[in-house]
Design an enzyme around this catalytic site. Structure first.
Site, mmCIF file in Angstrom:
data_model
loop_
_atom_site.group_PDB
_atom_site.id
_atom_site.type_symbol
_atom_site.label_atom_id
_atom_site.label_comp_id
_atom_site.label_asym_id
_atom_site.label_seq_id
_atom_site.Cartn_x
_atom_site.Cartn_y
_atom_site.Cartn_z
ATOM 1 N N ARG A 1 -10.591 1.064 -4.549
ATOM 2 C CA ARG A 1 -10.399 -0.033 -3.754
ATOM 3 C C ARG A 1 -10.873 0.381 -2.000
ATOM 4 O O ARG A 1 -10.107 1.100 -1.409
ATOM 5 C CB ARG A 1 -8.537 -0.420 -3.391
ATOM 6 C CG ARG A 1 -7.902 -1.034 -4.494
ATOM 7 C CD ARG A 1 -6.418 -0.965 -4.181
ATOM 8 N NE ARG A 1 -5.687 -2.079 -5.110
ATOM 9 C CZ ARG A 1 -5.058 -1.546 -6.235
ATOM 10 N NH1 ARG A 1 -5.080 -0.443 -6.605
ATOM 11 N NH2 ARG A 1 -4.504 -2.525 -6.785
ATOM 12 N N HIS B 1 0.743 -1.281 -0.041
ATOM 13 C CA HIS B 1 -0.087 0.086 -0.169
ATOM 14 C C HIS B 1 0.956 1.246 -0.096
ATOM 15 O O HIS B 1 0.546 2.379 -0.541
ATOM 16 C CB HIS B 1 -0.801 -0.034 1.379
ATOM 17 C CG HIS B 1 -2.142 -0.961 0.922
ATOM 18 N ND1 HIS B 1 -2.272 -2.002 1.718
ATOM 19 C CD2 HIS B 1 -3.008 -0.879 0.154
ATOM 20 C CE1 HIS B 1 -3.136 -2.718 1.264
ATOM 21 N NE2 HIS B 1 -3.554 -1.995 0.283
ATOM 22 N N ARG C 1 -15.040 -1.322 -5.833
ATOM 23 C CA ARG C 1 -14.848 -2.508 -5.488
ATOM 24 C C ARG C 1 -15.063 -2.944 -4.062
ATOM 25 O O ARG C 1 -14.972 -2.181 -3.230
ATOM 26 C CB ARG C 1 -13.222 -3.045 -5.550
ATOM 27 C CG ARG C 1 -13.141 -4.575 -5.298
ATOM 28 C CD ARG C 1 -11.714 -5.103 -5.746
ATOM 29 N NE ARG C 1 -10.742 -4.475 -4.822
ATOM 30 C CZ ARG C 1 -9.474 -4.589 -4.815
ATOM 31 N NH1 ARG C 1 -8.927 -5.496 -5.717
ATOM 32 N NH2 ARG C 1 -8.612 -4.094 -4.005
ATOM 33 N N ASP D 1 -2.833 -10.592 -8.554
ATOM 34 C CA ASP D 1 -3.346 -11.670 -7.817
ATOM 35 C C ASP D 1 -3.370 -12.774 -8.633
ATOM 36 O O ASP D 1 -2.881 -13.973 -8.227
ATOM 37 C CB ASP D 1 -4.653 -11.423 -6.893
ATOM 38 C CG ASP D 1 -4.537 -10.893 -5.577
ATOM 39 O OD1 ASP D 1 -3.652 -11.399 -4.761
ATOM 40 O OD2 ASP D 1 -5.251 -10.032 -5.134
ATOM 41 N N GLU E 1 -9.251 -13.119 -10.478
ATOM 42 C CA GLU E 1 -7.884 -13.391 -9.809
ATOM 43 C C GLU E 1 -7.519 -14.651 -9.575
ATOM 44 O O GLU E 1 -6.278 -15.017 -9.408
ATOM 45 C CB GLU E 1 -8.055 -12.343 -8.521
ATOM 46 C CG GLU E 1 -8.398 -10.991 -8.741
ATOM 47 C CD GLU E 1 -8.418 -10.155 -7.320
ATOM 48 O OE1 GLU E 1 -7.583 -9.543 -6.941
ATOM 49 O OE2 GLU E 1 -9.678 -10.209 -6.750
ATOM 50 N N CYS F 1 -7.216 -4.416 -14.423
ATOM 51 C CA CYS F 1 -6.842 -3.386 -13.532
ATOM 52 C C CYS F 1 -5.916 -3.550 -12.652
ATOM 53 O O CYS F 1 -5.409 -3.086 -11.694
ATOM 54 C CB CYS F 1 -8.263 -3.212 -12.558
ATOM 55 S SG CYS F 1 -8.522 -4.579 -11.520
ATOM 56 N N ARG G 1 3.015 -12.147 -4.203
ATOM 57 C CA ARG G 1 3.360 -11.094 -4.842
ATOM 58 C C ARG G 1 4.287 -10.123 -3.869
ATOM 59 O O ARG G 1 4.680 -9.083 -4.195
ATOM 60 C CB ARG G 1 2.080 -10.484 -5.209
ATOM 61 C CG ARG G 1 1.113 -10.133 -3.907
ATOM 62 C CD ARG G 1 -0.237 -9.433 -4.323
ATOM 63 N NE ARG G 1 -0.574 -8.325 -4.312
ATOM 64 C CZ ARG G 1 -1.607 -8.041 -4.679
ATOM 65 N NH1 ARG G 1 -2.653 -8.339 -4.725
ATOM 66 N NH2 ARG G 1 -1.802 -6.348 -4.791
HETATM 67 C C1 PEP Z 1 -5.002 -7.271 -8.491
HETATM 68 O O1 PEP Z 1 -5.104 -8.264 -7.760
HETATM 69 O O2 PEP Z 1 -4.646 -7.054 -9.661
HETATM 70 C C2 PEP Z 1 -5.959 -5.858 -8.166
HETATM 71 C C3 PEP Z 1 -6.090 -4.957 -8.926
HETATM 72 O O3 PEP Z 1 -6.313 -5.928 -6.677
HETATM 73 P P1 PEP Z 1 -5.217 -5.649 -5.520
HETATM 74 O O4 PEP Z 1 -3.942 -5.293 -5.998
HETATM 75 O O5 PEP Z 1 -6.160 -4.591 -4.558
HETATM 76 O O6 PEP Z 1 -5.051 -7.121 -4.864
HETATM 77 MG MG MG Z 2 -6.258 -8.438 -6.031
#
Ligand code: PEP
Ligand code: MG
Length: 572
Positions: free
Chosen positions: A299, A192, A335, A459, A435, A506, A469
């Site tokens: 988010r 974040h 989301r 994800d 995802e 995204c 990740r």
């Molecule tokens: C993703 O997983 O690509 C996504 C956009 O969601 P986040 O990064 O918030 O898990």
């Molecule tokens: Mg995600």
């Protein structure tokens, strides 16, 4: 001596400045004892420092009010709570009184004790609490020092902060003070803090493991956020190259600015839609100004992270409504809560301990397990939808059953609102995030339960490749350029076209211009990306021939490994 080190690109940009080190995790404090008659004065000194740290935090909260994401305010609540924590404070008091330690040394001992407790628990929730503990201890420590030697506060204009980790709310503060860049020994590009650093246009290079041991306060440091590298005490050649690249970036910025009002259309006339991933009111304003087609990903878990209480329906409604108003009639995709796994919270909603949190109660699974909370969020979104076009996006979908349950709850919430005469959006579309590999591979069973799809590659790559990740030990293995990833993206996009189901990507790759042509080749026509890279991606789209790229999809899909894909990619 010149030393070049590499790390991970977390937020792009170049910077040259003086090092400012912060070492809260390893407070370098010698053992200091005090006389018996100095004990009460030392306890008082500690309490004054804690009070000053509290005041400083409140002043910072006031300064930043309105200028950063409202959700960042919640981080302040948690730190204020820690500054009042009786266990932390009484422990230090006792060490001063019984051990006759100085306040600074007692603070270090108490911090080490608590850190050991946190470290012994292998759990992301506690790990993220440990970071908060260190940040709060650092704040008290700085106050104790300030009193003694009036040391300059951390992070001045023209400086680069070098530290082990940085909290999201600190970044806004540092950027406002003119700090040029941040380099951390830990962290990742998907944290974040990384997402917010990009929002603030503050260069951030993460996971530069050896840096803390190699620099001193005041050293000259060149931060290359474009390549994920840093150079300590750069030589004349480095400086000349830095100046050249900086002039180049400035020219580039001016060139890109001309594309603000240009259509996102390929050279052969295909219109591509660019939506924004928005994290703050500034992102929304930037997205609107740059001509984003709407918000493709908001988010909402940022509203819940690191705060002790849950935002209620009204609080959420106001934030979502402002988001909708900010986009002036362009669609906004909100989301639903994606807590759990690496997104640990202090609300107690996500489970504090799970054997394998990335595979545990996260995303829509958590929302469906906490129905009253989920219903409150859905009602808040539906109420905001009375002010402009809104779409609901559901994270971590794995099965048709989950989508059906969400849809039923959306209908129930809308009926409830209407029955009490509350304004509520009419045709709110509900889409699912792709995802989880299982969702990608059983799209046929999902298709009637969704109005649109959004592929979360951050994800999806993690789950397809079984590579965490956020773990920099396996960062080399985390790449979208794997034959399995390309195959899945191509198939999902193809199914979307066949069924006339809009599909967006995204994840972070949508905002990386290095991947734009690859994604077009695979058939993507809707990107959702952070506004900071919108113009670069628009230019890459305008320089592309969609038809020609589509014809290159087959060789891409036949490549057997990453190297093979990369070879085709450079020639696309
Ligand atoms: C993703 O997983 O690509 C996504 C956009 O969601 P986040 O990064 O918030 O898990
Ligand atoms: Mg995600």
């Amino acid at each position: 001596m010149r030393t070049a080190l590499s790390g991970v690109i977390a937020s792009r940009g170049l910077a040259l400045g003086r090092v400012r080190i912060r070492e809260p995790q390893a407070l370098e404090v010698e053992e200091q004892r005090i006389e018996a008659d100095a004990v009460e004065a030392e306890v008082e000194r500690l309490h004054d420092a804690i009070a000053a740290a509290r005041d400083e935090l409140e002043a910072l909260r006031r300064t930043l009010q309105g200028s950063v994401a409202p959700e960042l305010g919640e981080f302040f609540d948690l730190h204020a709570l820690l500054l009042d924590d009786p266990e932390l404070i009484s422990g230090i008091d006792a060490l001063i009184r019984t051990g006759r330690y100085s306040a600074v040394y007692a603070l270090k001992l108490q911090r080490d004790r608590l850190a050991m407790v946190f470290d012994s628990i292998n759990d992301p929730y506690f790990r993220s609490r440990r970071e908060d503990l260190d940040q709060v201890v650092g704040r008290i420590y700085a106050q104790l020092h300030r009193r003694r030697d009036a040391a300059a506060p951390e992070g001045q204009a023209g400086e680069i902060l070098v530290t082990d980790s940085v909290a999201p709310q600190e970044l806004a503060h540092l950027s406002a003070r003119g700090v040029l860049a941040v380099v951390t020994s830990g962290g990742s590009a998907l944290s974040h803090s990384a997402i917010l650093a990009r929002s603030l246009h503050l260069p951030l290079v993460a996971a530069v493991h050896e840096l803390l041991g190699r620099v001193n306060d005041g050293d000259l440091l060149l931060v290359d956020g474009e390549r994920g590298a840093v150079i300590v005490e750069p030589d004349a050649d480095d400086l000349a190259e830095f100046q050249r690249r900086r002039r180049g970036s400035e020219r580039e910025r001016r060139r890109l600015a001309k594309l603000r009002t240009a259509p996102t259309r390929t050279a052969d006339g295909v219109d591509i839609r660019l939506f924004a991933n928005a994290e703050s009111p500034e992102d929304v304003a930037e997205a609107f100004a740059l001509g984003a087609d709407g918000v493709g990903l908001y988010r909402t878990e940022f509203l819940f992270l690191q705060r002790p209480g849950v935002p209620d329906e009204d609080e959420q409604f106001q934030i979502y409504r402002d988001l909708v108003l900010g986009m002036g009639g362009r669609p906004v995709t909100i989301r639903t809560l994606d807590l759990g796994a690496d997104k640990a919270d202090a609300t107690g909603l996500a489970l504090a301990r799970e054997p394998n949190p990335a595979l545990g109660l996260r995303g829509v699974r958590l929302s469906l397990a906490r129905r009253p909370l989920f219903a409150a969020q859905l009602r808040a979104i539906l109420r905001a939808a009375a002010y402009g076009p809104v779409r609901i996006l559901v994270p971590m979908v794995c099965s048709r059953r989950e989508m059906s349950e969400v849809r039923a709850l959306v209908t129930e919430c809308a009926e409830g609102l209407r029955s009490t005469g509350q304004a509520c959006g009419e045709r709110v579309q509900v889409g699912g995030m792709i995802e989880v590999p299982a969702a990608a591979m059983s799209l046929g069973s999902l298709k009637d339960a969704v109005d649109f799809l959004s592929i979360g590659t951050n994800d999806l790559v993690q789950y397809l490749l079984a590579v965490d990740r956020n773990n920099d030990a396996v960062a080399d293995l985390y790449s979208p350029l794997h034959p399995a990833v390309l195959r899945v993206l191509h198939d999902v996009l193809g199914s979307g076209r066949r069924w006339q189901l809009p599909v967006t990507i995204c994840g972070e790759i949508a905002g990386d211009p290095a991947y734009t042509r690859l994604l077009l080749a695979l058939g993507l026509t809707q990107f959702s990306l952070h506004p900071s890279s919108l113009l670069e991606v628009r230019r890459a789209v305008r320089d592309s021939d969609f038809g020609a790229l589509r014809r290159r999809a087959s060789p891409l899909l036949r490549a057997v490994d990453r190297e093979g894909i990369e070879r085709i990619l450079v020639r696309l």
